[in-house]
Design an enzyme around this catalytic site. Structure first.
Site, short mmCIF file in Angstrom:
data_model
loop_
_atom_site.label_atom_id
_atom_site.label_comp_id
_atom_site.label_asym_id
_atom_site.label_seq_id
_atom_site.Cartn_x
_atom_site.Cartn_y
_atom_site.Cartn_z
CE1 TYR A 150 33.88 46.33 39.09
CE2 TYR A 150 34.44 46.61 36.76
CZ TYR A 150 34.83 46.51 38.09
OH TYR A 150 36.16 46.59 38.41
N1 LIG Z 1 41.44 42.89 38.81
C1 LIG Z 1 41.16 43.71 37.79
O1 LIG Z 1 41.41 43.38 36.62
C2 LIG Z 1 40.56 45.03 38.05
C3 LIG Z 1 40.44 45.91 36.96
C4 LIG Z 1 39.89 47.14 37.16
C5 LIG Z 1 39.48 47.51 38.42
N2 LIG Z 1 39.59 46.65 39.45
C6 LIG Z 1 39.13 47.10 40.77
O2 LIG Z 1 40.17 46.90 41.71
C7 LIG Z 1 39.61 46.61 42.98
C8 LIG Z 1 40.19 45.33 43.53
O3 LIG Z 1 39.94 44.30 42.62
P1 LIG Z 1 40.65 42.88 42.75
O4 LIG Z 1 40.74 42.35 41.39
O5 LIG Z 1 41.84 42.99 43.63
O6 LIG Z 1 39.49 42.08 43.50
P2 LIG Z 1 39.45 40.75 44.39
O7 LIG Z 1 40.73 40.02 44.30
O8 LIG Z 1 38.18 40.04 44.07
O9 LIG Z 1 39.27 41.40 45.80
C9 LIG Z 1 38.09 42.09 46.08
C10 LIG Z 1 38.09 42.41 47.54
O10 LIG Z 1 36.86 43.05 47.88
C11 LIG Z 1 36.35 42.46 49.04
N3 LIG Z 1 34.89 42.53 49.07
C12 LIG Z 1 34.02 42.17 48.11
N4 LIG Z 1 32.76 42.33 48.55
C13 LIG Z 1 32.86 42.83 49.80
C14 LIG Z 1 31.91 43.21 50.77
N5 LIG Z 1 30.58 43.10 50.57
N6 LIG Z 1 32.35 43.69 51.96
C15 LIG Z 1 33.68 43.79 52.20
N7 LIG Z 1 34.62 43.44 51.33
C16 LIG Z 1 34.22 42.96 50.14
C17 LIG Z 1 36.85 41.03 49.03
O11 LIG Z 1 37.02 40.58 50.36
P3 LIG Z 1 36.16 39.38 51.03
O12 LIG Z 1 35.92 38.35 49.98
O13 LIG Z 1 37.04 38.95 52.17
O14 LIG Z 1 34.94 40.06 51.50
C18 LIG Z 1 38.22 41.17 48.38
O15 LIG Z 1 39.21 41.40 49.35
C19 LIG Z 1 38.10 46.56 42.79
O16 LIG Z 1 37.56 47.82 43.13
C20 LIG Z 1 37.95 46.33 41.29
O17 LIG Z 1 36.73 46.84 40.80
C21 LIG Z 1 40.12 45.41 39.30
#
Ligand SMILES: NC(=O)c1ccc[n+]([C@@H]2O[C@H](COP(=O)([O-])OP(=O)(O)OC[C@H]3O[C@@H](n4cnc5c(N)ncnc54)[C@H](OP(=O)(O)O)[C@@H]3O)[C@@H](O)[C@H]2O)c1
Length: 244
Positions: A150
């Site tokens: 990741y």
């Molecule tokens: N939350 C944290 O603590 C955190 C920290 C650092 C960075 N980030 C980054 O922030 C971003 C958002 O994270 P989040 O926590 O909001 O994640 P999340 O709630 O799990 O949402 C992830 C999104 O990505 C989509 N997704 C995953 N695989 C996919 C695929 N194969 N095709 C199309 N869509 C896909 C999912 O949609 P579907 O399930 O509908 O496909 C979902 O809408 C990510 O890039 C993550 O690495 C998050």
């Protein structure tokens, strides 16, 4: 309104940080293309926007699949703002990493933003304006056990931000990254549980998780002309975790 007449594609906006981002962009007048695999959750995000009088439509896409990605690019058309947010987070110690989730991480977290940007940047370049925001993580900068693949995909995305700025910014297209710290979303709670998330939160200088809105505000800033002099930058939205 600030973004009236602009079209924004936000990947992975069926949930979490990007759903909040889609709402902020729409509230500023943009027409938002909401995308993800789940039609049900996509419809829910769209509804939260249209209920407030905003413009949004859902285009289903599995970004780990190149045909699906190109279908999304074609459906989105000439966008002014691209937020490369969708990602997966299958953690494992390096010695236990399976090849399938290694490949899936590369396909979703790196190959997808790469080819989506390649498909959509030319229209921005032709127009002489546009903003691409990539979503990374603090784990691209600090070593965190169990997050090798990741973190490496996100470090690659930060590198691509700089290359894409060099390639597209002379034509007026800005490219930047937001690198969030631990944020209260489904992804994090599913992967680490509340207790695990709180443990990571305690390693930040502010000692707490971010709300999705706090990260979305930074993405929004970079997406708009408010950040008109920023390109090639990575903004740490991590409560100081990578500062000290
Ligand atoms: N939350 C944290 O603590 C955190 C920290 C650092 C960075 N980030 C980054 O922030 C971003 C958002 O994270 P989040 O926590 O909001 O994640 P999340 O709630 O799990 O949402 C992830 C999104 O990505 C989509 N997704 C995953 N695989 C996919 C695929 N194969 N095709 C199309 N869509 C896909 C999912 O949609 P579907 O399930 O509908 O496909 C979902 O809408 C990510 O890039 C993550 O690495 C998050």
């Amino acid at each position: 309104m600030e973004l009236t007449g602009k079209i924004a594609l936000v990947t992975g906006s069926t949930a979490g940080i990007a759903a909040e981002t889609a709402r902020l962009l729409a509230a500023a007048g943009a027409e938002v293309v909401v995308s993800g695999r789940s039609a049900e959750r996509g419809a829910a995000t769209v509804r939260t926007i249209t209920d407030q009088g905003g413009l949004a439509r859902f285009v289903a896409a599995d970004l780990s699949d190149l045909d699906s990605l190109h279908h999304l690019a074609a459906e989105a058309g000439a966008v002014d703002i691209l937020v490369n947010n969708a990602a997966i987070f299958p953690g494992a110690p390096t010695v236990a990493q399976d090849v399938a989730s290694f490949d899936a991480s590369l396909a979703t977290n790196i190959r997808a933003p790469y080819f989506l940007t390649a498909a959509l940047a030319p229209a921005m370049v032709a127009k002489g304006s546009g903003s691409i925001v990539n979503v990374s993580t603090m784990a691209a900068k600090v070593g965190m056990p169990g997050l090798s693949v990741y973190s490496a995909t996100k470090a690659a995305l930060e590198s691509l931000t700089r290359t894409w700025a060099a390639e597209f910014s002379p034509a007026g297209v800005r490219v930047n990254t937001v690198a969030p710290g631990p944020t209260r979303t489904e992804m994090v709670l599913a992967a680490m549980g509340e207790e695990g998330a709180q443990q990571v939160a305690k390693t930040t200088l502010l000692g707490r998780l971010a709300t999705p809105r706090e990260i979305a505000e930074v993405i929004f800033f970079l997406a708009t002309d408010r950040a008109g002099y920023l390109t090639g930058a990575t903004i740490a939205a991590d409560a100081g975790r990578t500062a000290a």
